[in-house]
Write a protein that holds these residues in place. Structure first.
Motif, PDB file in Angstrom:
ATOM      1  N   ASP A   3       5.148  -4.407  -8.740  1.00 32.03           N
ATOM      2  CA  ASP A   3       5.886  -5.463  -7.897  1.00 32.03           C
ATOM      3  C   ASP A   3       6.382  -4.998  -6.476  1.00 32.03           C
ATOM      4  OD1 ASP A   3       5.760  -7.071 -10.247  1.00 32.03           O
ATOM      5  OD2 ASP A   3       7.541  -6.800 -11.009  1.00 32.03           O
ATOM      6  N   ASP A   4       6.702  -3.783  -6.497  1.00 39.88           N
ATOM      7  CA  ASP A   4       7.235  -3.370  -5.194  1.00 39.88           C
ATOM      8  C   ASP A   4       6.267  -2.538  -4.401  1.00 39.88           C
ATOM      9  OD1 ASP A   4       7.211  -1.274  -7.151  1.00 39.88           O
ATOM     10  OD2 ASP A   4       9.013  -0.276  -6.632  1.00 39.88           O
ATOM     11  N   ALA A   5       4.803  -2.575  -4.703  1.00 44.18           N
ATOM     12  CA  ALA A   5       3.956  -1.942  -4.048  1.00 44.18           C
ATOM     13  C   ALA A   5       3.565  -2.435  -2.729  1.00 44.18           C
ATOM     14  CB  ALA A   5       2.553  -1.793  -4.845  1.00 44.18           C
ATOM     15  N   LEU A   6       2.978  -1.677  -1.789  1.00 44.39           N
ATOM     16  CA  LEU A   6       2.512  -2.110  -0.543  1.00 44.39           C
ATOM     17  C   LEU A   6       1.094  -2.398  -0.594  1.00 44.39           C
ATOM     18  CD1 LEU A   6       3.019  -2.580   2.551  1.00 44.39           C
ATOM     19  CD2 LEU A   6       2.505  -0.090   2.803  1.00 44.39           C
ATOM     20  N   VAL A   7       0.597  -3.703  -0.431  1.00 38.56           N
ATOM     21  CA  VAL A   7      -0.852  -4.006  -0.917  1.00 38.56           C
ATOM     22  C   VAL A   7      -1.614  -3.916   0.431  1.00 38.56           C
ATOM     23  CG1 VAL A   7      -2.435  -5.650  -1.891  1.00 38.56           C
ATOM     24  CG2 VAL A   7      -0.349  -5.264  -2.779  1.00 38.56           C
ATOM     25  N   ILE A   8      -2.575  -2.958   0.461  1.00 38.63           N
ATOM     26  CA  ILE A   8      -3.384  -2.809   2.011  1.00 38.63           C
ATOM     27  C   ILE A   8      -4.962  -3.196   1.393  1.00 38.63           C
ATOM     28  CG2 ILE A   8      -4.137  -1.213   3.603  1.00 38.63           C
ATOM     29  CD1 ILE A   8      -1.731   0.222   3.006  1.00 38.63           C
ATOM     30  N   ASP A   9      -5.569  -4.117   2.306  1.00 37.94           N
ATOM     31  CA  ASP A   9      -6.803  -4.326   1.840  1.00 37.94           C
ATOM     32  C   ASP A   9      -7.573  -3.822   3.179  1.00 37.94           C
ATOM     33  OD1 ASP A   9      -9.416  -5.228   2.085  1.00 37.94           O
ATOM     34  OD2 ASP A   9      -8.800  -7.541   1.461  1.00 37.94           O
ATOM     35  N   SER A  10      -8.467  -2.786   2.661  1.00 36.40           N
ATOM     36  CA  SER A  10      -9.114  -1.739   3.539  1.00 36.40           C
ATOM     37  C   SER A  10     -10.439  -2.350   4.027  1.00 36.40           C
ATOM     38  CB  SER A  10      -9.149  -0.391   3.031  1.00 36.40           C
ATOM     39  OG  SER A  10     -10.161  -0.352   1.777  1.00 36.40           O
ATOM     40  N   THR A  11     -11.095  -3.598   3.519  1.00 37.64           N
ATOM     41  CA  THR A  11     -12.008  -4.175   4.241  1.00 37.64           C
ATOM     42  C   THR A  11     -12.091  -4.156   5.668  1.00 37.64           C
ATOM     43  OG1 THR A  11     -11.976  -5.726   2.197  1.00 37.64           O
ATOM     44  CG2 THR A  11     -13.825  -6.003   3.615  1.00 37.64           C
ATOM     45  N   GLY A  12     -13.086  -3.525   6.336  1.00 38.23           N
ATOM     46  CA  GLY A  12     -13.164  -3.457   7.680  1.00 38.23           C
ATOM     47  C   GLY A  12     -12.293  -2.598   8.304  1.00 38.23           C
ATOM     48  N   ILE A  13     -11.503  -1.850   7.678  1.00 37.66           N
ATOM     49  CA  ILE A  13     -10.612  -1.020   8.451  1.00 37.66           C
ATOM     50  C   ILE A  13     -10.791   0.513   8.312  1.00 37.66           C
ATOM     51  CG2 ILE A  13      -7.982  -0.347   8.380  1.00 37.66           C
ATOM     52  CD1 ILE A  13      -7.328  -3.004   7.532  1.00 37.66           C
ATOM     53  N   SER A  14     -10.804   1.117   9.324  1.00 36.72           N
ATOM     54  CA  SER A  14     -11.056   2.647   9.185  1.00 36.72           C
ATOM     55  C   SER A  14     -10.228   3.302   8.462  1.00 36.72           C
ATOM     56  CB  SER A  14     -11.492   3.217  10.530  1.00 36.72           C
ATOM     57  OG  SER A  14      -9.998   3.446  10.994  1.00 36.72           O
ATOM     58  N   ALA A  15     -10.578   4.443   7.398  1.00 37.22           N
ATOM     59  CA  ALA A  15      -9.747   5.358   6.681  1.00 37.22           C
ATOM     60  C   ALA A  15      -8.665   5.989   7.649  1.00 37.22           C
ATOM     61  CB  ALA A  15     -10.602   6.382   6.153  1.00 37.22           C
ATOM     62  N   SER A  16      -8.719   6.306   8.893  1.00 39.67           N
ATOM     63  CA  SER A  16      -7.627   6.766   9.605  1.00 39.67           C
ATOM     64  C   SER A  16      -6.694   5.584   9.954  1.00 39.67           C
ATOM     65  CB  SER A  16      -8.105   7.468  10.925  1.00 39.67           C
ATOM     66  OG  SER A  16      -8.800   6.435  11.717  1.00 39.67           O
ATOM     67  N   ALA A  17      -7.123   4.450  10.106  1.00 40.24           N
ATOM     68  CA  ALA A  17      -6.061   3.564  10.465  1.00 40.24           C
ATOM     69  C   ALA A  17      -5.080   3.109   9.019  1.00 40.24           C
ATOM     70  CB  ALA A  17      -6.561   1.927  10.721  1.00 40.24           C
ATOM     71  N   VAL A  18      -5.737   3.229   8.055  1.00 37.05           N
ATOM     72  CA  VAL A  18      -5.233   3.056   6.622  1.00 37.05           C
ATOM     73  C   VAL A  18      -4.083   4.228   6.340  1.00 37.05           C
ATOM     74  CG1 VAL A  18      -5.018   2.939   4.241  1.00 37.05           C
ATOM     75  CG2 VAL A  18      -6.859   1.958   5.644  1.00 37.05           C
ATOM     76  N   LEU A  19      -4.594   5.344   7.055  1.00 29.75           N
ATOM     77  CA  LEU A  19      -3.754   6.768   6.642  1.00 29.75           C
ATOM     78  C   LEU A  19      -2.563   6.548   7.770  1.00 29.75           C
ATOM     79  CD1 LEU A  19      -3.181   9.635   5.851  1.00 29.75           C
ATOM     80  CD2 LEU A  19      -4.510  10.406   7.681  1.00 29.75           C
ATOM     81  N   ASP A  20      -2.732   6.196   8.839  1.00 26.13           N
ATOM     82  CA  ASP A  20      -1.584   5.740   9.983  1.00 26.13           C
ATOM     83  C   ASP A  20      -0.628   4.835   9.233  1.00 26.13           C
ATOM     84  OD1 ASP A  20      -2.725   7.552  11.613  1.00 26.13           O
ATOM     85  OD2 ASP A  20      -3.393   6.147  12.925  1.00 26.13           O
ATOM     86  N   THR A  21      -1.106   3.859   8.591  1.00 22.73           N
ATOM     87  CA  THR A  21      -0.363   2.864   8.204  1.00 22.73           C
ATOM     88  C   THR A  21       0.732   3.252   7.108  1.00 22.73           C
ATOM     89  OG1 THR A  21      -1.758   1.189   8.677  1.00 22.73           O
ATOM     90  CG2 THR A  21      -0.017   0.561   6.910  1.00 22.73           C
ATOM     91  N   VAL A  22       0.091   4.004   6.109  1.00 22.09           N
ATOM     92  CA  VAL A  22       0.900   4.901   4.874  1.00 22.09           C
ATOM     93  C   VAL A  22       1.770   5.975   5.400  1.00 22.09           C
ATOM     94  CG1 VAL A  22       0.565   5.856   2.831  1.00 22.09           C
ATOM     95  CG2 VAL A  22      -0.974   3.963   3.487  1.00 22.09           C
TER      96      VAL A  22
END
Ligand code: C5P
Length: 223
Positions: free
Chosen positions: A196-215
């Motif tokens: 319920d308290d998860a941050l949902v990230i859709d990585s479709t079309g997003i680079s691995a480094s952009a996902v890492l930066d967000t987290v």
């Protein structure tokens, strides 16, 4: 002292392994690849000629595994079973499919629960799986649910498997990914759902480094 845990859950091929490895490296924390536990259990059951549907026998195997994990590059953990390096053997598509079958069994999940919790060691743990935020570490202060379209995940897996020389077609891979997702999402025991308290990230079309930066930004905001 409570050891901080970041959970990274989501379907196969969404980039959880890469994210978890990079996060653990950036933070200097330990990493748990919980999928490897289900894969090793399946491999050990297949090798011992145990019927994969025999829940109690497979759970016995899960409890008796003598395992060591050695962090390796790019999110791939080196796994030793009784001292034998079985990292490649557990990463095949057929072992993944068998893992998803044994992972649907309550007795097997119960047998592996404590082993996973014991891996929360200071200074912190990044836990990668399907039920890290919902069942194994429900009190984790940061929970990520990383997803991506089935097509994007199949393409990612396809490139990984081609690199390893495994011969698969993209169409067949998409089929097995959807089959495995459906089993993981619809099972009674610890189904694949975001906490319920998860941050949902859709990585479709997003680079691995952009996902890492967000987290990483989220992790630092919460410290
Ligand atoms: O993540 P990976 O593909 O290595 O996981 C293999 C299988 O193990 C998954 O398809 C899933 O069925 C199961 N699994 C699970 N719970 C976890 C991690 C993996 O049920 N925490």
């Amino acid at each position: 002292m409570t050891v901080p845990v970041i959970t990274v859950d989501g379907p196969g091929g969404a980039g959880k392994g890469t994210l978890s490895y990079s996060l653990a490296r950036e933070l200097g924390w330990h990493m748990l690849d919980s999928g490897a536990l289900y894969r090793v259990t399946a491999l050990a059951a297949l090798r011992s000629a145990t019927e994969i549907s025999d829940e109690l026998a497979v759970a016995r195997i899960a409890r008796s595994l003598k395992l060591s994990f050695i962090p390796a590059a790019e999110g791939l953990t080196q796994v030793l079973l009784d001292g034998e390096d079985i990292s490649a053997a557990i990463r095949t598509e057929s072992c993944g499919a068998a893992a998803s079958k044994v992972a649907a069994m309550g007795e097997v999940r119960a047998a592996l629960l404590e082993r996973q919790r014991q891996m929360a060691i200071a200074p912190g743990l990044v836990a990668d799986g399907r039920d890290m935020g919902t069942v194994v570490f429900p009190a984790a202060p940061l929970k990520i649910f990383l997803t991506a379209s089935a097509e994007a995940r199949a393409e990612r897996r396809y490139l990984q498997l081609m690199e390893k020389g495994e011969s698969v077609t993209l169409a067949r891979l998409l089929e097995t990914i959807e089959e495995r997702d459906s089993r993981d999402r619809n099972r009674v025991e610890s189904p694949l759902v975001p906490a319920d308290d998860a941050l949902v990230i859709d990585s479709t079309g997003i680079s691995a480094s952009a996902v890492l930066d967000t987290v990483l930004r989220e992790a630092r905001n919460r410290q």
